[in-house]
Design a protein around this motif. Structure first.
Motif, PDB file in Angstrom:
ATOM      1  N   LEU A 131       0.871  -1.176   0.000  1.00 33.69           N
ATOM      2  CA  LEU A 131       0.000   0.000   0.000  1.00 33.69           C
ATOM      3  C   LEU A 131       0.902   1.218   0.000  1.00 33.69           C
ATOM      4  CD1 LEU A 131      -2.565  -1.007   2.770  1.00 33.69           C
ATOM      5  CD2 LEU A 131      -2.893  -1.061   0.299  1.00 33.69           C
ATOM      6  N   PHE A 132       0.571   2.212  -0.824  1.00 35.54           N
ATOM      7  CA  PHE A 132       1.387   3.419  -0.907  1.00 35.54           C
ATOM      8  C   PHE A 132       0.543   4.638  -0.574  1.00 35.54           C
ATOM      9  CE2 PHE A 132       3.662   0.428  -3.602  1.00 35.54           C
ATOM     10  CZ  PHE A 132       4.952   0.577  -3.123  1.00 35.54           C
ATOM     11  N   ASP A 133       1.206   5.618   0.041  1.00 33.61           N
ATOM     12  CA  ASP A 133       0.555   6.885   0.366  1.00 33.61           C
ATOM     13  C   ASP A 133       0.681   7.875  -0.781  1.00 33.61           C
ATOM     14  OD1 ASP A 133      -0.224   6.417   3.219  1.00 33.61           O
ATOM     15  OD2 ASP A 133       1.931   6.062   3.379  1.00 33.61           O
TER      16      ASP A 133
ATOM     17  N   ARG B  63       1.110   6.633 -18.772  1.00 34.84           N
ATOM     18  CA  ARG B  63       0.287   5.440 -18.961  1.00 34.84           C
ATOM     19  C   ARG B  63       0.081   4.729 -17.619  1.00 34.84           C
ATOM     20  NH1 ARG B  63       2.727   3.289 -23.052  1.00 34.84           N
ATOM     21  NH2 ARG B  63       4.180   2.051 -21.846  1.00 34.84           N
ATOM     22  N   PHE B  64       1.146   4.654 -16.819  1.00 25.12           N
ATOM     23  CA  PHE B  64       1.053   4.047 -15.498  1.00 25.12           C
ATOM     24  C   PHE B  64       0.039   4.812 -14.642  1.00 25.12           C
ATOM     25  CE2 PHE B  64       2.322   3.765 -11.066  1.00 25.12           C
ATOM     26  CZ  PHE B  64       2.403   2.396 -10.885  1.00 25.12           C
ATOM     27  N   ALA B  65       0.097   6.140 -14.674  1.00 24.01           N
ATOM     28  CA  ALA B  65      -0.845   6.962 -13.901  1.00 24.01           C
ATOM     29  C   ALA B  65      -2.281   6.737 -14.383  1.00 24.01           C
ATOM     30  CB  ALA B  65      -0.468   8.439 -14.013  1.00 24.01           C
ATOM     31  N   ARG B  66      -2.490   6.694 -15.707  1.00 26.27           N
ATOM     32  CA  ARG B  66      -3.835   6.446 -16.249  1.00 26.27           C
ATOM     33  C   ARG B  66      -4.378   5.099 -15.782  1.00 26.27           C
ATOM     34  NH1 ARG B  66      -1.746   9.039 -20.779  1.00 26.27           N
ATOM     35  NH2 ARG B  66      -1.084   7.072 -21.704  1.00 26.27           N
TER      36      ARG B  66
ATOM     37  N   MET C 215      -4.094   0.570  -3.201  1.00 25.01           N
ATOM     38  CA  MET C 215      -3.911   0.784  -4.634  1.00 25.01           C
ATOM     39  C   MET C 215      -4.791  -0.152  -5.444  1.00 25.01           C
ATOM     40  SD  MET C 215      -1.665   3.104  -4.770  1.00 25.01           S
ATOM     41  CE  MET C 215      -0.879   3.053  -6.339  1.00 25.01           C
ATOM     42  N   ARG C 216      -5.147  -1.292  -4.914  1.00 23.83           N
ATOM     43  CA  ARG C 216      -5.938  -2.276  -5.660  1.00 23.83           C
ATOM     44  C   ARG C 216      -7.077  -2.757  -4.808  1.00 23.83           C
ATOM     45  NH1 ARG C 216      -2.869  -4.830 -10.252  1.00 23.83           N
ATOM     46  NH2 ARG C 216      -1.176  -3.418 -10.420  1.00 23.83           N
TER      47      ARG C 216
ATOM     48  N   GLN D 221      -8.311   2.148 -11.801  1.00 21.13           N
ATOM     49  CA  GLN D 221      -8.622   1.274 -10.674  1.00 21.13           C
ATOM     50  C   GLN D 221      -9.356   2.038  -9.571  1.00 21.13           C
ATOM     51  OE1 GLN D 221      -4.972  -0.477  -9.316  1.00 21.13           O
ATOM     52  NE2 GLN D 221      -4.371  -1.046 -11.368  1.00 21.13           N
ATOM     53  N   ASP D 222      -9.803   3.283  -9.865  1.00 20.94           N
ATOM     54  CA  ASP D 222     -10.466   4.144  -8.888  1.00 20.94           C
ATOM     55  C   ASP D 222      -9.575   4.478  -7.707  1.00 20.94           C
ATOM     56  OD1 ASP D 222     -12.826   4.345 -10.330  1.00 20.94           O
ATOM     57  OD2 ASP D 222     -13.571   2.463  -9.518  1.00 20.94           O
ATOM     58  N   SER D 223      -8.311   4.550  -7.951  1.00 18.38           N
ATOM     59  CA  SER D 223      -7.364   4.878  -6.899  1.00 18.38           C
ATOM     60  C   SER D 223      -7.348   6.384  -6.650  1.00 18.38           C
ATOM     61  CB  SER D 223      -5.974   4.412  -7.314  1.00 18.38           C
ATOM     62  OG  SER D 223      -5.034   4.824  -6.360  1.00 18.38           O
ATOM     63  N   HIS D 224      -7.267   6.741  -5.402  1.00 20.49           N
ATOM     64  CA  HIS D 224      -7.188   8.154  -5.026  1.00 20.49           C
ATOM     65  C   HIS D 224      -5.801   8.515  -4.508  1.00 20.49           C
ATOM     66  CE1 HIS D 224     -11.432   8.686  -5.656  1.00 20.49           C
ATOM     67  NE2 HIS D 224     -11.676   7.621  -4.917  1.00 20.49           N
TER      68      HIS D 224
END
Length: 136
Positions: free
Chosen positions: A46-48, A66-69, A135-136, A74-77
C-alpha cells in the motif's frame, strides 16, 4: 514516519539519490526502474503517494503517464506527483488527463520536493493515525 512512497525513475543514480533523501526525511521508499516493477510492487504494498519521473522509461516513451492512467482506472485516489524536465506547458494537459495530482519541474530542490510530498499525504499531517490508501 511520513508515508510510503513508490518512486518510478529509470535512471539508477537519480532513483538512488532521491530514495536516500526521501528516506532521510522520514519516508519509506520503494523504487521501480520499469513499469512492470512498479506494478509488481503495487500487488504487494500500500502506498501513500507515487512519485514519477517524466519521461519515465525509454526516452520519448509515455510510460509514466500510462502508469498513472492505469492507476486511476482502478479508482485509486492515491496522490501522484509527476516531475518533468520537459516544458510544463507541453506536459500539463496530458498529465492532468492522466490523473496526475501534482506536476513539478525538474530539477527540484529536495526540501521543496519533500514539502510537496508531505502536503499530498494525509498521514503526514497526522503522525498518530497513518492511513495508507489501497492501490488495488
Amino acid at each position: 514516519m511520513h508515508g510510503k512512497i513508490l518512486l518510478l525513475d529509470s535512471k539508477p543514480p537519480v532513483r538512488g539519490a532521491t530514495a536516500r533523501h526521501l528516506t532521510a526525511a522520514g519516508f519509506t521508499v520503494l523504487t521501480a526502474r520499469t513499469d512492470a516493477q512498479a506494478r509488481s510492487l503495487l500487488d504487494t504494498n500500500l502506498f501513500d503517494a507515487v512519485l514519477i519521473d517524466h519521461p519515465f522509461g525509454r526516452p520519448g516513451m509515455e510510460e509514466g503517464l500510462r502508469f498513472a492512467r492505469d492507476l486511476r482506472l482502478q479508482d485509486s485516489h492515491v496522490p501522484i506527483l509527476l516531475m518533468t524536465a520537459l516544458p510544463l506547458d507541453e506536459v500539463r494537459h496530458s498529465a492532468w488527463s492522466s490523473g496526475i495530482t501534482k506536476l513539478l519541474p525538474k530539477p527540484q530542490l529536495m526540501p521543496v520536493l519533500i514539502l510537496h510530498l508531505s502536503a499530498l499525504i494525509p498521514a503526514a499531517a497526522n503522525e498518530d493515525q497513518p492511513q495508507p490508501i489501497p492501490m488495488r
